[in-house]
Design a protein around this motif. Structure first.
Motif, PDB file in Angstrom:
ATOM      1  N   PRO A   1      24.217   2.189  -6.915  1.00 14.83           N
ATOM      2  CA  PRO A   1      25.618   2.382  -7.327  1.00 14.83           C
ATOM      3  C   PRO A   1      26.182   1.258  -8.192  1.00 14.83           C
ATOM      4  CG  PRO A   1      25.480   1.746  -5.012  1.00 14.83           C
ATOM      5  CD  PRO A   1      24.077   2.020  -5.457  1.00 14.83           C
ATOM      6  N   LYS A   2      25.523   0.098  -8.201  1.00 15.81           N
ATOM      7  CA  LYS A   2      26.044  -1.023  -8.982  1.00 15.81           C
ATOM      8  C   LYS A   2      25.524  -1.026 -10.422  1.00 15.81           C
ATOM      9  CE  LYS A   2      26.754  -4.037  -4.994  1.00 15.81           C
ATOM     10  NZ  LYS A   2      26.424  -5.345  -4.357  1.00 15.81           N
ATOM     11  N   VAL A   3      24.615  -0.098 -10.739  1.00 14.31           N
ATOM     12  CA  VAL A   3      24.114   0.012 -12.113  1.00 14.31           C
ATOM     13  C   VAL A   3      24.991   0.987 -12.883  1.00 14.31           C
ATOM     14  CG1 VAL A   3      22.183   0.690 -13.588  1.00 14.31           C
ATOM     15  CG2 VAL A   3      21.744  -0.484 -11.420  1.00 14.31           C
ATOM     16  N   ASN A   4      25.452   0.560 -14.031  1.00 13.22           N
ATOM     17  CA  ASN A   4      26.262   1.416 -14.900  1.00 13.22           C
ATOM     18  C   ASN A   4      25.377   1.914 -16.042  1.00 13.22           C
ATOM     19  OD1 ASN A   4      28.420   2.700 -16.225  1.00 13.22           O
ATOM     20  ND2 ASN A   4      28.839   0.865 -17.442  1.00 13.22           N
ATOM     21  N   LEU A   5      24.838   3.131 -15.896  1.00 11.55           N
ATOM     22  CA  LEU A   5      23.980   3.691 -16.936  1.00 11.55           C
ATOM     23  C   LEU A   5      24.827   4.158 -18.113  1.00 11.55           C
ATOM     24  CD1 LEU A   5      21.274   5.887 -15.140  1.00 11.55           C
ATOM     25  CD2 LEU A   5      20.997   3.628 -16.166  1.00 11.55           C
ATOM     26  N   ILE A   6      24.476   3.685 -19.298  1.00 15.64           N
ATOM     27  CA  ILE A   6      25.136   4.116 -20.537  1.00 15.64           C
ATOM     28  C   ILE A   6      24.078   4.899 -21.319  1.00 15.64           C
ATOM     29  CG2 ILE A   6      26.324   3.372 -22.640  1.00 15.64           C
ATOM     30  CD1 ILE A   6      26.926   0.714 -21.073  1.00 15.64           C
ATOM     31  N   ILE A   7      24.239   6.209 -21.399  1.00 13.09           N
ATOM     32  CA  ILE A   7      23.175   7.082 -21.909  1.00 13.09           C
ATOM     33  C   ILE A   7      23.549   7.677 -23.261  1.00 13.09           C
ATOM     34  CG2 ILE A   7      21.823   9.163 -21.422  1.00 13.09           C
ATOM     35  CD1 ILE A   7      22.286   8.584 -18.442  1.00 13.09           C
ATOM     36  N   GLU A   8      22.592   7.620 -24.190  1.00  7.75           N
ATOM     37  CA  GLU A   8      22.777   8.195 -25.518  1.00  7.75           C
ATOM     38  C   GLU A   8      21.632   9.142 -25.840  1.00  7.75           C
ATOM     39  OE1 GLU A   8      23.873   5.676 -28.784  1.00  7.75           O
ATOM     40  OE2 GLU A   8      24.439   4.034 -27.440  1.00  7.75           O
ATOM     41  N   GLU A   9      21.953  10.254 -26.474  1.00  6.72           N
ATOM     42  CA  GLU A   9      20.930  11.201 -26.920  1.00  6.72           C
ATOM     43  C   GLU A   9      20.629  10.939 -28.389  1.00  6.72           C
ATOM     44  OE1 GLU A   9      21.333  15.735 -27.874  1.00  6.72           O
ATOM     45  OE2 GLU A   9      20.958  15.554 -25.729  1.00  6.72           O
ATOM     46  N   ARG A  10      19.384  10.579 -28.666  1.00  8.74           N
ATOM     47  CA  ARG A  10      18.980  10.223 -30.030  1.00  8.74           C
ATOM     48  C   ARG A  10      17.556  10.692 -30.304  1.00  8.74           C
ATOM     49  NH1 ARG A  10      23.494   7.914 -32.741  1.00  8.74           N
ATOM     50  NH2 ARG A  10      24.643   6.654 -31.225  1.00  8.74           N
ATOM     51  N   PRO A  11      17.217  10.956 -31.569  1.00  8.54           N
ATOM     52  CA  PRO A  11      15.809  11.243 -31.901  1.00  8.54           C
ATOM     53  C   PRO A  11      14.963   9.990 -31.755  1.00  8.54           C
ATOM     54  CG  PRO A  11      17.173  11.179 -33.892  1.00  8.54           C
ATOM     55  CD  PRO A  11      18.110  11.110 -32.733  1.00  8.54           C
ATOM     56  N   THR A  12      13.661  10.187 -31.673  1.00 10.35           N
ATOM     57  CA  THR A  12      12.734   9.097 -31.373  1.00 10.35           C
ATOM     58  C   THR A  12      12.855   7.921 -32.346  1.00 10.35           C
ATOM     59  OG1 THR A  12      11.169  10.675 -30.425  1.00 10.35           O
ATOM     60  CG2 THR A  12      10.313   8.511 -31.007  1.00 10.35           C
ATOM     61  N   GLU A  13      12.909   8.198 -33.640  1.00  8.21           N
ATOM     62  CA  GLU A  13      12.958   7.107 -34.618  1.00  8.21           C
ATOM     63  C   GLU A  13      14.178   6.221 -34.410  1.00  8.21           C
ATOM     64  OE1 GLU A  13      12.542   8.450 -38.608  1.00  8.21           O
ATOM     65  OE2 GLU A  13      10.478   9.170 -38.337  1.00  8.21           O
ATOM     66  N   GLU A  14      15.315   6.827 -34.058  1.00  7.97           N
ATOM     67  CA  GLU A  14      16.524   6.041 -33.805  1.00  7.97           C
ATOM     68  C   GLU A  14      16.378   5.227 -32.533  1.00  7.97           C
ATOM     69  OE1 GLU A  14      20.410   7.772 -34.093  1.00  7.97           O
ATOM     70  OE2 GLU A  14      19.798   9.154 -35.692  1.00  7.97           O
ATOM     71  N   LEU A  15      15.748   5.803 -31.506  1.00 12.04           N
ATOM     72  CA  LEU A  15      15.552   5.075 -30.258  1.00 12.04           C
ATOM     73  C   LEU A  15      14.710   3.826 -30.484  1.00 12.04           C
ATOM     74  CD1 LEU A  15      14.844   7.953 -27.696  1.00 12.04           C
ATOM     75  CD2 LEU A  15      16.995   6.776 -28.156  1.00 12.04           C
ATOM     76  N   ILE A  16      13.648   3.960 -31.248  1.00  4.97           N
ATOM     77  CA  ILE A  16      12.779   2.819 -31.533  1.00  4.97           C
ATOM     78  C   ILE A  16      13.569   1.718 -32.251  1.00  4.97           C
ATOM     79  CG2 ILE A  16      10.790   2.052 -32.886  1.00  4.97           C
ATOM     80  CD1 ILE A  16       9.548   4.825 -32.361  1.00  4.97           C
ATOM     81  N   LYS A  17      14.329   2.130 -33.246  1.00  6.43           N
ATOM     82  CA  LYS A  17      15.135   1.163 -34.009  1.00  6.43           C
ATOM     83  C   LYS A  17      16.155   0.465 -33.120  1.00  6.43           C
ATOM     84  CE  LYS A  17      18.125   0.835 -38.095  1.00  6.43           C
ATOM     85  NZ  LYS A  17      18.770   1.585 -39.199  1.00  6.43           N
ATOM     86  N   MET A  18      16.813   1.235 -32.250  1.00  3.07           N
ATOM     87  CA  MET A  18      17.852   0.667 -31.384  1.00  3.07           C
ATOM     88  C   MET A  18      17.258  -0.283 -30.346  1.00  3.07           C
ATOM     89  SD  MET A  18      20.289   4.036 -30.906  1.00  3.07           S
ATOM     90  CE  MET A  18      21.643   3.200 -30.043  1.00  3.07           C
TER      91      MET A  18
END
Length: 316
Positions: free
Chosen positions: A118-135
């Motif tokens: 409960p103490k973890v604040n997940l911040i979730i984004e939906e992105r294509p693979t190439e963007e995920l790698i870059k981020m």
């Protein structure tokens, strides 16, 4: 020079606007501008060309931003080290998920993870693979969930599960009469396969199964969609067949499930992994995420004899 000033520089470099950058940093625009100006005066250089719209980095500004990313990322790891030493599992954790995994996987593990941590604040984004790698490389994400292997030297991959592909076939297709598919059946139906649009690694997975760089233009229409639901509806209209990830088929009604065809073993499958930078220090949260997802998915996917299809574009 302060870490805060570097944060402000990175915000302006990302948003190319002082007002928007100030909003993202939760400070007033004059405060942000004054701090950046102080840094420029200290360094005796102009980091931003304010005469251009949108604001652009100067040549030296580009080099400063590259170094600032390293400094800010490394400074943030000090707290990570302390948290790990104390065994604390909490704080913000930024996760990216590819579009073909997010709708099915997220509802399976999210509530479980929140209850356990409960103490973890997940911040979730939906992105294509190439963007995920870059981020991930830019320090904008702590981890991501994507189809692998990706062959990225700076990124570590932990396999979560192997997900078979399932054919979805209309009644007017001769292949509908088959109880099981093999790869040759798929290759024989290249003219009738409906795929997601370019940019989706799932498309590459399917093309690599078919050993084809692209599909022939045999249909009387062309469509670009990022939605499995659209593909399913087109198949229901008898306009072709498609491939779906196994988890996507679990909630289908009985009428739709009658159109599903499993592949013979070894089943063509995709490898879904948790990926993160090799420099990442929030390993306690990564392990918590891995164990939660693996525990939930293990009950839904019990396939062992699989053949992994690459998510990379072989045509490149």
């Amino acid at each position: 020079m302060t870490i805060t000033q570097l944060h402000y520089v990175l915000a302006v470099a990302e948003h190319k606007n002082f007002t928007l950058a100030a909003e993202k940093c939760f400070v007033t625009q004059p405060t942000l501008s004054m701090q950046i100006q102080k840094l420029e005066e200290e360094l005796d250089v102009q980091i931003f060309d304010r005469g251009k719209k949108p604001i652009q980095l100067t040549d030296v500004g580009l080099k400063i931003v590259t170094q600032a990313k390293n400094i800010v990322n490394e400074s943030g790891r000090i707290k990570d080290i302390v948290d790990q030493q104390k065994g604390f599992i909490g704080g913000d954790f930024r996760v990216g998920i590819i579009p073909t995994v997010m709708p099915t996987l997220l509802p399976m593990f999210m509530a479980n993870f929140i209850n356990r941590y409960p103490k973890v604040n997940l911040i979730i984004e939906e992105r294509p693979t190439e963007e995920l790698i870059k981020m991930i490389k830019n320090g904008q994400l702590d981890a991501a969930i994507a189809a692998t292997p990706l062959d990225e030297e700076t990124i570590k991959e932990i396999v979560l599960y192997y997900e078979p592909f399932v054919a979805y076939v209309p009644e007017n297709n001769a292949a509908y009469q088959k109880k099981e598919f093999d790869v040759e059946d798929l290759e024989a139906n290249l003219n009738n396969i409906l795929l997601l649009q370019d940019g989706h690694c799932f498309r590459n997975n399917v093309l690599n199964i078919c050993r084809a760089a692209s599909l022939p233009s045999g249909n009387h229409f062309q469509i670009e969609s990022g939605s499995f639901e659209t593909m399913v509806r087109l198949v229901d209209e008898g306009l072709g067949m498609t491939l779906l990830p196994y988890l996507h088929t679990l909630d289908m009604n009985e009428k739709s499930k009658a159109k599903l065809r499993q592949f013979k073993e070894p089943k063509p499958s995709r490898e879904v992994s948790l990926i993160y930078s090799k420099k990442e220090l929030k390993l306690h949260i990564i392990e918590a995420l891995r164990s939660t997802i693996s525990g939930v998915v293990r009950g839904a996917i019990a396939f062992q004899n699989v053949a992994i299809s690459s998510p990379l574009n072989r045509a490149k």
